[in-house]
Design an enzyme around this catalytic site. Structure first.
Site, PDB file in Angstrom:
ATOM      1  N   ASP A  13       0.820  -1.223   0.000  1.00  0.00           N
ATOM      2  CA  ASP A  13       0.000   0.000   0.000  1.00  0.00           C
ATOM      3  C   ASP A  13       0.851   1.268   0.000  1.00  0.00           C
ATOM      4  O   ASP A  13       0.467   2.296   0.557  1.00  0.00           O
ATOM      5  CB  ASP A  13      -0.961   0.033   1.211  1.00  0.00           C
ATOM      6  N   LYS A  16       2.010   2.225  -5.099  1.00  0.00           N
ATOM      7  CA  LYS A  16       2.759   1.749  -6.276  1.00  0.00           C
ATOM      8  C   LYS A  16       2.062   2.106  -7.579  1.00  0.00           C
ATOM      9  O   LYS A  16       2.719   2.359  -8.584  1.00  0.00           O
ATOM     10  CB  LYS A  16       2.950   0.221  -6.198  1.00  0.00           C
ATOM     11  N   GLY A  40      -3.893  -5.298  -5.603  1.00  0.00           N
ATOM     12  CA  GLY A  40      -4.566  -4.656  -6.725  1.00  0.00           C
ATOM     13  C   GLY A  40      -4.854  -3.206  -6.487  1.00  0.00           C
ATOM     14  O   GLY A  40      -4.712  -2.707  -5.381  1.00  0.00           O
ATOM     15  N   GLN A 223       2.193  -6.166  -3.093  1.00  0.00           N
ATOM     16  CA  GLN A 223       2.521  -6.135  -1.657  1.00  0.00           C
ATOM     17  C   GLN A 223       3.834  -5.387  -1.381  1.00  0.00           C
ATOM     18  O   GLN A 223       4.106  -4.408  -2.052  1.00  0.00           O
ATOM     19  CB  GLN A 223       2.564  -7.559  -1.078  1.00  0.00           C
TER      20      GLN A 223
HETATM   21  P1  GDP Z   1      -0.446   0.109  -3.814  1.00  0.00           P
HETATM   22  O1  GDP Z   1      -1.186  -0.869  -2.969  1.00  0.00           O
HETATM   23  O2  GDP Z   1       0.952   0.310  -3.360  1.00  0.00           O
HETATM   24  O3  GDP Z   1      -0.538  -0.188  -5.294  1.00  0.00           O
HETATM   25  O4  GDP Z   1      -1.168   1.498  -3.567  1.00  0.00           O
HETATM   26  P2  GDP Z   1      -2.141   2.278  -4.536  1.00  0.00           P
HETATM   27  O5  GDP Z   1      -1.445   2.600  -5.796  1.00  0.00           O
HETATM   28  O6  GDP Z   1      -3.438   1.564  -4.585  1.00  0.00           O
HETATM   29  O7  GDP Z   1      -2.302   3.676  -3.766  1.00  0.00           O
HETATM   30  C1  GDP Z   1      -3.026   3.781  -2.612  1.00  0.00           C
HETATM   31  C2  GDP Z   1      -3.748   5.111  -2.545  1.00  0.00           C
HETATM   32  O8  GDP Z   1      -2.836   6.172  -2.276  1.00  0.00           O
HETATM   33  C3  GDP Z   1      -4.488   5.504  -3.806  1.00  0.00           C
HETATM   34  O9  GDP Z   1      -5.774   5.923  -3.423  1.00  0.00           O
HETATM   35  C4  GDP Z   1      -3.690   6.667  -4.356  1.00  0.00           C
HETATM   36  O10 GDP Z   1      -4.492   7.608  -5.033  1.00  0.00           O
HETATM   37  C5  GDP Z   1      -3.113   7.278  -3.120  1.00  0.00           C
HETATM   38  N1  GDP Z   1      -1.857   8.018  -3.334  1.00  0.00           N
HETATM   39  C6  GDP Z   1      -0.771   7.627  -4.052  1.00  0.00           C
HETATM   40  N2  GDP Z   1       0.209   8.545  -3.963  1.00  0.00           N
HETATM   41  C7  GDP Z   1      -0.268   9.549  -3.157  1.00  0.00           C
HETATM   42  C8  GDP Z   1       0.288  10.752  -2.641  1.00  0.00           C
HETATM   43  O11 GDP Z   1       1.425  11.130  -2.915  1.00  0.00           O
HETATM   44  N3  GDP Z   1      -0.505  11.508  -1.817  1.00  0.00           N
HETATM   45  C9  GDP Z   1      -1.762  11.144  -1.460  1.00  0.00           C
HETATM   46  N4  GDP Z   1      -2.441  11.922  -0.640  1.00  0.00           N
HETATM   47  N5  GDP Z   1      -2.316  10.001  -1.922  1.00  0.00           N
HETATM   48  C10 GDP Z   1      -1.587   9.212  -2.744  1.00  0.00           C
END
Ligand code: GDP
Length: 426
Positions: A13, A16, A40, A223
């Site tokens: 989370d 990515k 996802g 992950q």
């Molecule tokens: P993953 O599980 O690592 O793939 O995480 P995600 O790509 O699903 O991102 C998780 C959430 O964080 C999403 O709702 C993104 O829009 C949000 N997000 C990503 N980068 C940033 C950031 O720099 N600032 C903020 N506030 N939200 C972010």
């Protein structure tokens, strides 16, 4: 054109999705190399919302080829559903999604066994699995009873389905859990094989031929490092290797063909489910991170555990993965904090200090985080488009993270939107 590996540096989370989006633009072929459909993300592109679990978001970029690598375990029904949903949204999938014939499948009985096994564990001993059968599918792989995507094309596939359902039923019955109807399994898997079969290919060969032809590959992990089966907080981990080494074993590309490794690192720490989390906050600061960061499970809505940045974790992660660049995310979430803490080491009451993550979780229980404090910048950062324009205190924080971890900064994300991604050499 470089071949890039991208992994999560903490407990997943990290954000990515956005970083993948930036790097996908530079790649021709995107390979997902481990994990299952428990990971996802949701991608919004041109006003349309797409939910992806197994297929790399590269599918939304015209002309890119997406590979489900051999290191993945895929639930063929989930994957088929994902493919058909994309088709329904007008995305071309034929010839653009390749499933490795060596990819193990999560079968219905793996799911049943996963849920029955978690249910019979006493409180406090539960792993916190998502109950989707991913653990049992990886167990079957290692136990040499797994079923691979290539099996969908074999004449005896349905005999295997029947035999394995019956074997699983014996275990389910012994645990007092509901059993599965073998004939129903034969019927649904027979239909599935016809529909998914055309996507199965020898992707090890494909990936290597693409590399030889000068194509640029992006190998993406799901992950994060601390959930790695070997390097994470075992047993509170996932069943695969989300670390850089897993990119090679999960795709068939040689380590010698990797040009750079990018770690996605959140400017604070979160964790989902049970297991150790040394910098966890149970106070108003933790709640503020959760609310401002939107730290709730994407599918379950479960609140994520939140805490201060942990440089021990980041340093350990950098060591294992050999990161060339950080892609740091969610700096803006810290915008309103007066004081920000950074954990620089763990210390036992008897004074023994740990600079890297110990394997023994009992040792970890005896440790407390050693914090240093930095002043917060107390102003918004999401509108900033150049690194130089960030508040000085925000830069000082980021630069301290770089210093503590020894990895240079390639991307800094200051908001959820695509435009809020500051590019610094990536
Ligand atoms: P993953 O599980 O690592 O793939 O995480 P995600 O790509 O699903 O991102 C998780 C959430 O964080 C999403 O709702 C993104 O829009 C949000 N997000 C990503 N980068 C940033 C950031 O720099 N600032 C903020 N506030 N939200 C972010």
């Amino acid at each position: 054109m470089p071949n890039t590996v991208l992994v999560g540096a903490q407990w997943g989370d990290e954000g990515k999705g956005k970083v993948i989006d930036v790097l996908t633009a530079q790649a021709d072929v995107i390979v997902r190399f481990q994990g299952g459909s428990n990971a996802g993300h949701t991608v919004v592109a041109e006003g349309k919302k797409y939910v992806l679990h197994l297929i790399p978001s590269g599918i939304l970029h015209e002309g890119k080829i997406c590979v489900i690598g051999n290191g993945v375990v895929m639930d063929p029904f989930d994957l088929l559903h994902e493919i058909e949903t994309l088709q329904g949204q007008g995305i071309a999938t034929e010839g653009r999604i390749l499933i490795s014939d060596r990819t193990h499948m999560v079968m219905r009985w793996h799911r049943a066994l996963d849920q029955a096994d978690e249910a019979r564990r006493p409180e406090g001993k539960k792993i916190g699995t998502t109950g989707r059968g991913i653990g049992p599918a990886y167990a079957a792989k290692v136990g040499r009873t797994g079923m691979r995507a290539g099996d969908l094309l074999k004449p005896d596939f349905l005999t295997l389905v029947r035999d394995q359902t019956e074997a699983a039923n014996e275990r389910l019955a012994a645990w007092g859990a509901p059993t599965l109807d073998a004939e129903e399994m034969v019927r649904i898997y027979g239909d599935l094989a016809k529909r998914l079969g055309p996507y199965v290919a020898d992707t090890v060969r494909y990936v290597n031929e693409a590399d030889r032809a000068g194509k640029s590959l992006l190998l993406e992990g799901a992950q994060g490092t601390m959930l790695d089966i070997d390097f994470g907080t075992y047993p509170f981990v996932t069943s695969s290797n989300p670390t850089a080494g897993g990119a090679c074993t999960g795709s068939g590309l040689s380590p010698r063909r990797i040009d750079r490794v990018v770690g996605v690192l959140k400017c604070y720490t979160t964790r989902v489910g049970a297991g150790p989390f040394p910098t966890e906050l149970d106070d108003a600061d933790g709640e503020m991170l959760r609310q401002r960061g939107g730290e709730f499970g994407a599918t379950t809505g479960r609140p994520r555990r939140c805490g201060w940045f942990d440089a021990v974790v980041a340093r350990y992660s950098a060591m294992i993965n050999g990161f060339d660049f950080w892609a740091m995310t969610k700096l803006d979430v810290l915008d309103e904090l007066k004081t920000i803490k950074i954990c620089v080491a763990y210390e036992r009451d008897d004074g023994v200090r740990y600079e890297t993550f110990p394997a023994d979780l009992d040792v970890l229980k005896l440790c407390h985080p050693v914090y240093e404090e930095m002043p917060g910048w107390m102003e918004p950062t999401s509108q900033v488009t150049r690194y130089e324009d960030l508040p000085l205190k925000a830069r000082a924080y980021v630069e301290r993270l770089v210093e503590l971890t020894g990895v240079r900064l390639g991307i800094l994300s200051v908001g959820p939107a695509r435009e809020t991604t500051l590019r610094l050499g990536l």
